[in-house]
Design an enzyme around this catalytic site. Structure first.
Site, PDB file in Angstrom:
ATOM      1  N   ASP A  65      36.653  73.408 -60.093  1.00 52.18           N
ATOM      2  CA  ASP A  65      37.803  72.710 -59.492  1.00 52.18           C
ATOM      3  C   ASP A  65      39.078  73.377 -60.005  1.00 52.18           C
ATOM      4  OD1 ASP A  65      39.681  70.517 -58.518  1.00 52.18           O
ATOM      5  OD2 ASP A  65      37.765  69.548 -58.113  1.00 52.18           O
ATOM      6  N   ASP A  81      41.591  78.407 -58.866  1.00 50.88           N
ATOM      7  CA  ASP A  81      42.298  78.033 -57.643  1.00 50.88           C
ATOM      8  C   ASP A  81      41.657  78.778 -56.472  1.00 50.88           C
ATOM      9  OD1 ASP A  81      43.981  77.612 -55.528  1.00 50.88           O
ATOM     10  OD2 ASP A  81      45.820  78.208 -56.588  1.00 50.88           O
ATOM     11  N   LEU A  82      40.900  78.062 -55.664  1.00 51.01           N
ATOM     12  CA  LEU A  82      40.155  78.707 -54.574  1.00 51.01           C
ATOM     13  C   LEU A  82      41.043  79.120 -53.404  1.00 51.01           C
ATOM     14  CD1 LEU A  82      36.945  76.472 -54.625  1.00 51.01           C
ATOM     15  CD2 LEU A  82      37.141  78.867 -55.338  1.00 51.01           C
ATOM     16  N   GLY A 113      38.163  70.864 -50.947  1.00 50.93           N
ATOM     17  CA  GLY A 113      38.980  70.853 -49.741  1.00 50.93           C
ATOM     18  C   GLY A 113      40.283  70.125 -49.956  1.00 50.93           C
ATOM     19  N   TYR A 149      44.033  70.785 -40.330  1.00 52.39           N
ATOM     20  CA  TYR A 149      42.827  70.350 -41.055  1.00 52.39           C
ATOM     21  C   TYR A 149      41.580  70.448 -40.178  1.00 52.39           C
ATOM     22  CZ  TYR A 149      39.582  67.352 -43.661  1.00 52.39           C
ATOM     23  OH  TYR A 149      38.474  66.852 -44.325  1.00 52.39           O
TER      24      TYR A 149
END
Ligand code: NAD
Length: 260
Positions: A33, A42-43, A72, A154
């Protein structure tokens, strides 16, 4: 038998509930996370995605049994594009080699029933072309165009993710390597992400107008965890490219028998 799972978005909501369930069942969970996790990355960035591979490799010793690409964001911003699509796809692709040492490798991504809402075609095309700069640029244009246009971001990221799963699951890299790759599409689940829609009776009634859920209504993240746990268990050896709607019936109401 104890297995090693990587769960992204493990600090909150569905990812947290899934990590808890798997841990209770005796498995090893490597939680990922942007905060409060074993692997903090940080994805939304290339650096974060590289650090994901490095961190998971170090934590696992180089072999994992399952990937749950669940992190997400639901904000109407370009960052949502970076996390929900490119972050999820990078998680699956970068970690896939670590599955090669498993007897029962599995992978799943969290899409959404919002994938059924009208999408922005230009953004969808950029996502499915894997063109992150173009996708971020288009998301910026949607934000500039106002709330209604930005509101499509989204759902578009989730439609692209579901389509990416459908396209890739049957290929040599996934099915050919013995890895079931699937997605889930939740309806409204009570997590910090949806607190604005679930915090009052009025808000709940309003969201259920948009997302009809005749079967038992809004539900808890633990109920999603059971499905994610099964999809990534040894018991699931033959589901390939399925998008499983766990949505109290919104898909059946919205799409009826136009899909089967
Ligand atoms: N809650 C719902 O109703 C619902 C419905 C459909 C789909 N989903 C999807 O389920 C997944 C989990 O959502 P949730 O409801 O548990 O939300 P949540 O906000 O409780 O959890 C999401 C987690 O993702 C993490 N995350 C966000 N950006 C990140 C980044 N850049 N790098 C690493 N981690 C990051 C957050 O820190 C958070 O811990 C998401 O993909 C969401 O889109 C949720």
């Amino acid at each position: 038998m104890s297995r090693t799972y990587v769960v992204t978005g493990a600090a909150s909501g569905i990812g947290k509930a899934t990590s808890e369930l798997l841990t209770e069942r005796g498995h090893r969970v490597i939680g990922v996370d942007i905060h409060d996790a074993e692997v903090v990355v940080d994805l939304s960035t290339d650096e974060g995605r590289a650090a994901l591979l490095e961190g998971v490799t170090a934590a696992s010793g180089g072999t994992i049994d399952a990937i749950i690409a669940n992190a997400g964001l639901a904000t109407s911003t370009p960052t949502t594009v970076a996390v929900n699509f490119f972050g999820a796809v990078s998680t699956l692709e970068l970690l896939r080699p670590l599955l090669s040492g498993s007897d029962a490798p599995r992978a799943v991504a969290t899409a959404s029933m919002a994938s059924l809402f009208p999408a922005d075609q230009e953004l969808l095309d950029a996502l499915l072309a894997g063109d992150e700069p173009a996708a971020l640029h288009r998301a910026g244009e949607l934000v500039a165009a106002g709330e209604q246009a930005a509101g499509q971001i989204y759902g578009t990221t989730k439609q692209a993710l579901a389509k990416w799963i459908r396209r890739n699951a049957p290929t040599a890299e996934w099915a050919g390597a013995g890895i079931p790759l699937n997605a889930i599409a939740p309806g409204v689940v009570e997590t910090p992400m949806t607190s604005a829609f679930t915090g009052s009776t009025e808000a709940r009634e309003a969201i259920l107008q948009q997302v009809p859920m005749p079967l038992n209504g809004i539900f808890a993240p633990r109920d999603v965890a059971y499905l994610l746990a099964w999809l990534t268990s040894e018991e699931n050896a033959h589901l390939c490219g399925q998008v499983v709607f766990i949505d109290g019936g919104s898909d059946a109401v919205i799409r009826g028998d136009s899909t089967w």
